[in-house]
Scaffold this active site. Sequence first.
Site, PDB file in Angstrom:
ATOM      1  CG  PHE A  52      -0.409  -0.318   2.512  1.00  0.00           C
ATOM      2  CD1 PHE A  52       0.277   0.626   3.248  1.00  0.00           C
ATOM      3  CD2 PHE A  52      -0.576  -1.589   3.044  1.00  0.00           C
ATOM      4  CE1 PHE A  52       0.803   0.317   4.496  1.00  0.00           C
ATOM      5  CE2 PHE A  52      -0.065  -1.912   4.292  1.00  0.00           C
ATOM      6  CZ  PHE A  52       0.629  -0.959   5.022  1.00  0.00           C
ATOM      7  N   GLY A  55       1.301   3.643  -3.286  1.00  0.00           N
ATOM      8  CA  GLY A  55       0.391   4.724  -3.650  1.00  0.00           C
ATOM      9  C   GLY A  55      -0.107   5.556  -2.493  1.00  0.00           C
ATOM     10  CG  HIS A  56      -2.183   5.844   1.494  1.00  0.00           C
ATOM     11  ND1 HIS A  56      -1.931   6.107   2.813  1.00  0.00           N
ATOM     12  CD2 HIS A  56      -3.390   6.377   1.245  1.00  0.00           C
ATOM     13  CE1 HIS A  56      -2.947   6.743   3.352  1.00  0.00           C
ATOM     14  NE2 HIS A  56      -3.853   6.914   2.417  1.00  0.00           N
ATOM     15  CG  PHE A  57      -0.006   9.788   0.514  1.00  0.00           C
ATOM     16  CD1 PHE A  57      -1.035   9.878  -0.411  1.00  0.00           C
ATOM     17  CD2 PHE A  57      -0.327   9.802   1.853  1.00  0.00           C
ATOM     18  CE1 PHE A  57      -2.352  10.031   0.012  1.00  0.00           C
ATOM     19  CE2 PHE A  57      -1.642   9.944   2.281  1.00  0.00           C
ATOM     20  CZ  PHE A  57      -2.657  10.061   1.367  1.00  0.00           C
ATOM     21  CB  VAL A  62       0.623   7.880   5.862  1.00  0.00           C
ATOM     22  CG1 VAL A  62      -0.331   7.759   7.033  1.00  0.00           C
ATOM     23  CG2 VAL A  62       1.508   9.099   6.018  1.00  0.00           C
TER      24      VAL A  62
END
EC number: 4.2.1.59
Length: 153
Positions: A52, A55-57, A62
């Site tokens: 994850f 893309g986050h971030f 986070v």
Amino acid sequence: MSERDAQGATDIEGIMNLLPHRYPLLLIDRVLDFQPHEHLASIKNVTINEPFFVGHFPQKPVMPGVLILESLAQACGMLAFKSVQDTLTDNDVLYLVGIDKARFKRPVQPGDQLRHDVSVRRVTRGIWIFEARGSVDGELAAECEIRCTVRTV
């Protein structure tokens, strides 16, 4: 490594024997403490290799809040399943029924160890109601109330 030690700890093999989740959505690495029908403490070691974080971030990784809540829900599942494991069948699954009062207090980032502390508030008509708190280095990261039920599929 054994599944359990004297303090009720459970390693990843024991977790995978009770929870149906697998990579990339198995969000508990170890159970630290367990009191049947009362309390469970577990951890998730958060690494930059988590899918994850792509893309986050990308500039400031986070852990998504929804995955923090999912990790707390999995800890609740472990508490319920470990409490009644002698009565479970291979076809029993714990379903998330609801999450209430969710609050996020600090970000969870790569390198953090997210600790889950979950307690049974009550079990009513087959619905388990839990108080759940996630913390990093003793600082509250998230808290919520989680409802789950065991169903045979």
